[in-house]
Design an enzyme around this catalytic site. Sequence first.
Site, PDB file in Angstrom:
ATOM      1  N   HIS A  86     -22.458  33.261 -56.885  1.00 54.00           N
ATOM      2  CA  HIS A  86     -21.505  33.541 -57.961  1.00 54.00           C
ATOM      3  C   HIS A  86     -21.990  32.999 -59.309  1.00 54.00           C
ATOM      4  O   HIS A  86     -21.515  33.421 -60.351  1.00 54.00           O
ATOM      5  CB  HIS A  86     -20.080  33.065 -57.615  1.00 54.00           C
ATOM      6  CG  HIS A  86     -19.819  31.601 -57.745  1.00 54.00           C
ATOM      7  ND1 HIS A  86     -19.827  30.730 -56.671  1.00 54.00           N
ATOM      8  CD2 HIS A  86     -19.504  30.844 -58.830  1.00 54.00           C
ATOM      9  CE1 HIS A  86     -19.526  29.518 -57.099  1.00 54.00           C
ATOM     10  NE2 HIS A  86     -19.323  29.553 -58.392  1.00 54.00           N
ATOM     11  N   ASP A 222     -23.008  31.774 -50.227  1.00 50.01           N
ATOM     12  CA  ASP A 222     -22.959  31.806 -51.684  1.00 50.01           C
ATOM     13  C   ASP A 222     -24.216  31.199 -52.326  1.00 50.01           C
ATOM     14  O   ASP A 222     -24.161  30.126 -52.918  1.00 50.01           O
ATOM     15  CB  ASP A 222     -21.700  31.048 -52.145  1.00 50.01           C
ATOM     16  CG  ASP A 222     -21.311  31.386 -53.570  1.00 50.01           C
ATOM     17  OD1 ASP A 222     -22.150  31.921 -54.312  1.00 50.01           O
ATOM     18  OD2 ASP A 222     -20.157  31.106 -53.945  1.00 50.01           O
ATOM     19  N   SER A 654     -20.528  23.965 -59.032  1.00 48.38           N
ATOM     20  CA  SER A 654     -21.043  25.082 -58.251  1.00 48.38           C
ATOM     21  C   SER A 654     -22.558  25.113 -58.325  1.00 48.38           C
ATOM     22  O   SER A 654     -23.123  25.012 -59.406  1.00 48.38           O
ATOM     23  CB  SER A 654     -20.514  26.400 -58.780  1.00 48.38           C
ATOM     24  OG  SER A 654     -19.323  26.696 -58.153  1.00 48.38           O
TER      25      SER A 654
HETATM   26  N1  ARG Z   1     -13.986  29.252 -56.508  1.00 48.47           N
HETATM   27  C1  ARG Z   1     -15.376  29.160 -56.815  1.00 48.47           C
HETATM   28  C2  ARG Z   1     -15.551  28.559 -58.217  1.00 48.47           C
HETATM   29  O1  ARG Z   1     -14.617  28.105 -58.804  1.00 48.47           O
HETATM   30  C3  ARG Z   1     -16.095  30.444 -56.658  1.00 48.47           C
HETATM   31  C4  ARG Z   1     -15.797  31.479 -57.683  1.00 48.47           C
HETATM   32  C5  ARG Z   1     -16.526  32.773 -57.563  1.00 48.47           C
HETATM   33  N2  ARG Z   1     -16.084  33.560 -56.460  1.00 48.47           N
HETATM   34  C6  ARG Z   1     -15.058  34.459 -56.495  1.00 48.47           C
HETATM   35  N3  ARG Z   1     -14.738  35.059 -55.393  1.00 48.47           N
HETATM   36  N4  ARG Z   1     -14.372  34.734 -57.575  1.00 48.47           N
HETATM   37  O2  ARG Z   1     -16.339  28.911 -59.053  1.00 48.47           O
HETATM   38  N1  GLU Z   2     -16.732  27.345 -57.713  1.00 47.35           N
HETATM   39  C1  GLU Z   2     -16.666  26.269 -58.654  1.00 47.35           C
HETATM   40  C2  GLU Z   2     -17.737  26.374 -59.732  1.00 47.35           C
HETATM   41  O1  GLU Z   2     -18.122  27.445 -60.127  1.00 47.35           O
HETATM   42  C3  GLU Z   2     -16.742  24.991 -57.915  1.00 47.35           C
HETATM   43  C4  GLU Z   2     -15.487  24.826 -57.225  1.00 47.35           C
HETATM   44  C5  GLU Z   2     -14.668  23.757 -57.859  1.00 47.35           C
HETATM   45  O2  GLU Z   2     -13.932  24.037 -58.802  1.00 47.35           O
HETATM   46  O3  GLU Z   2     -14.783  22.647 -57.348  1.00 47.35           O
HETATM   47  O4  GLU Z   2     -18.167  25.413 -60.295  1.00 47.35           O
END
Ligand code: ARG
Ligand code: GLU
Length: 719
Positions: A86, A222, A654
């Site tokens: 991502h 990921d 991330s």
């Molecule tokens: N939750 C993760 C973060 O905050 C992954 C985000 C990307 N993935 C998604 N399905 N939108 O970045």
């Molecule tokens: N997916 C998040 C990022 O892009 C990390 C997840 C979180 O918020 O801890 O940094």
Amino acid sequence: MYRKLLLILVAALLLQPLAKADEGMWIPMLLKKYNIERMQELGFKLTAEDVYSVNEACLKDAVVIFGRGCTGELISDKGLIVTNHHCGYGQIQYHSSVENDYLTNGFWAMSQDEELVNPGLSVTFLKRMDDVTERVLEGVNDDMETAERKKVIDANIKAIKEEAIKDTHYKAVLKPFFQGNQYFLFINEVFTDVRLVGAPPSAIGKFGGDTDNWMWPRHTGDFSMFRIYANKDNEPADYSKDNVPYQPAQHFPVSLKGVNEGDFTMVFGYPGSTYQYVPSYHLEMLTETVNPKLIDVRTQKLGIMNRYQGADPAVRIKYAAKNARISNSWKRWIGENRGLEILDAINKKQQYEADFTAWAKAQKPEYADLLTKYKAIYKDYTNYNLTYGYYREMIPSNGMEIAYLANQMNALKDIYTAKELNEEAAQKLKEKLTERVELFFKNYYEPIDMELSVKLLTMYAENIDAAFQPDVYASINGKYKGNVAKYVDYVFGKSIFDDKAAVLAFINEFSAKSLKKLEKDPAYHLNESFAAVYKDKVYPQLKKFKLQLSALDKDYMAAQMQFKADKVFYPDANFTLRVSYGQVKGYTARDAVEYKHFTTLEGIMEKDNPDIYDYRVPAKLKELYKTKDYGRYEVDGTVPVCFVATNHTTGGNSGSPVLNADGHLIGINFDRAWEGVMSDLMYNPEQCRNISLDMRYVLFIVDKMAGAGYLLDEMTIVE
Ligand code: ARG
Ligand code: GLU
């Protein structure tokens, strides 16, 4: 009775290591002082200098900022880096088309010449950091007004930065810590030739999609890989075919040893922002007003996009990144509200504040009215903050798209209304805008924008105070008799900004004479009318509140540190390099639901469902599953996929390396478990978990599925 007491005592002793939360995002330079003992107690075998040192190669030399908001890490001596899928998503999408759909099919360069160049992408290494608090505060005194104080500090910062990088190719960043009670300088090296090496198909890299996003148990592969290129002197250089793979001072060995429950883990990366020390009023603002309203807008946006994307694969690609971006915070806000409520966070803060104020009254009268002052500010600040958030949802943050495109023309307007026309600047800007317009229309679908505009304009009127209604509503309610759809039809019928050829020609031929046409364009006018409200009515007041809050925050932080004098505080995240440490550990999600600490390939097969887009398992992976062709990545007849641990992380982490007791790479951090996302405001050791991808799954995919096994040859693999 005695027996019972003894039992309680024994239980308390046993619980002790658990009771120590290991919450916190720590400053690498200060591990030696505050953390290394605890880290070693948890099993860490290295020293503080192994993690961070100025003069010796150390772990920090293998960690980078990837792009603008992620972390990445070096895994070979030829500049190979790994981050999340991502995080590389924009680049993968950039190289994708319906014919060459790398999002769907994945991409693997089979040699270095096949790696793909990414304009605009950079990675940033930290060379060193220094505490510069004294110099930043030179000439500042307690009697100064906040604004005056800020002026002196800003001037000092500018001078310190300039001096620090004089005659070097480094970049300097200087940031406040502990709400301006301390300052650190960061000297960075930024590389701009970063090429895409490979990414798995989205059915792996984004497996589970937004359905599983923020959730445990998780089965998302990921990751994506890139390579840093440098000039012949191993220094940063813009893309050139003569550039060579960068040779880092350090790269992480990749461990195939995996994790067991209770194992030490460390996350080394760039957490973006947290709000651990805010008053209860801040939590009230979020949970009662801002989050619910913004959740609502995004629910509507996603409803519209999902419908169009589900109906047409070309639209699905165009809106893939936009949809993911909108959905991500939307789901986090929902979890944050829930988590804070379950934690009873507001009451906890209020109790703490009552104790604090009682202490201040007795010991530090100058702090006794801090919370009263906060209360007065938040009373009005809340509404301004909401209006600002809503305004962003309307236009700049994936809102009305052609209105936002029209806004870009203001840069041209500035040049052509200046006293003297700067031809060169105009030409440069025209080129830049042309590029932007090309990108805009690559990912644009007009029916979505039109429907979205109707919805957003309707919601804004219903949810935001009359005082902040832009003047477009006068014509919507007058000429269009309140029929928003009719107004939107008019905008899209008359504006040039939904027509790529027309916009490109407009930019190309732009001159002072074009200003009239621009001002008459209804999409431009739409943007201007919202921007005017923001500029004239929201921003000035918001700025005042922020200044007042920053002064209060600084005092409240300093005061809290005195109030709890024996506690070691960690600074809020501010997108600087931090260390979080903890243990691999499952958790109890809710009544009767216990989660294990890891997932496996079996779970991917369980989720497999060709009818649900997010759960389509690629045929090749199914084949490997059938033949059990797992090679050295096999554990108990399957392949591990993800694991959870207690490291305190947030957005920006991330792609961060997850290291074991030996400092070897065992995982890539990519998410947090939904039950614990309120950790940005309040950490709950029972439920806050970071989610990491197991390196064994990464290598399994690269080796067995992608057939890019040659990449493993350049890694240092520990079996
Ligand atoms: N939750 C993760 C973060 O905050 C992954 C985000 C990307 N993935 C998604 N399905 N939108 O970045
Ligand atoms: N997916 C998040 C990022 O892009 C990390 C997840 C979180 O918020 O801890 O940094």
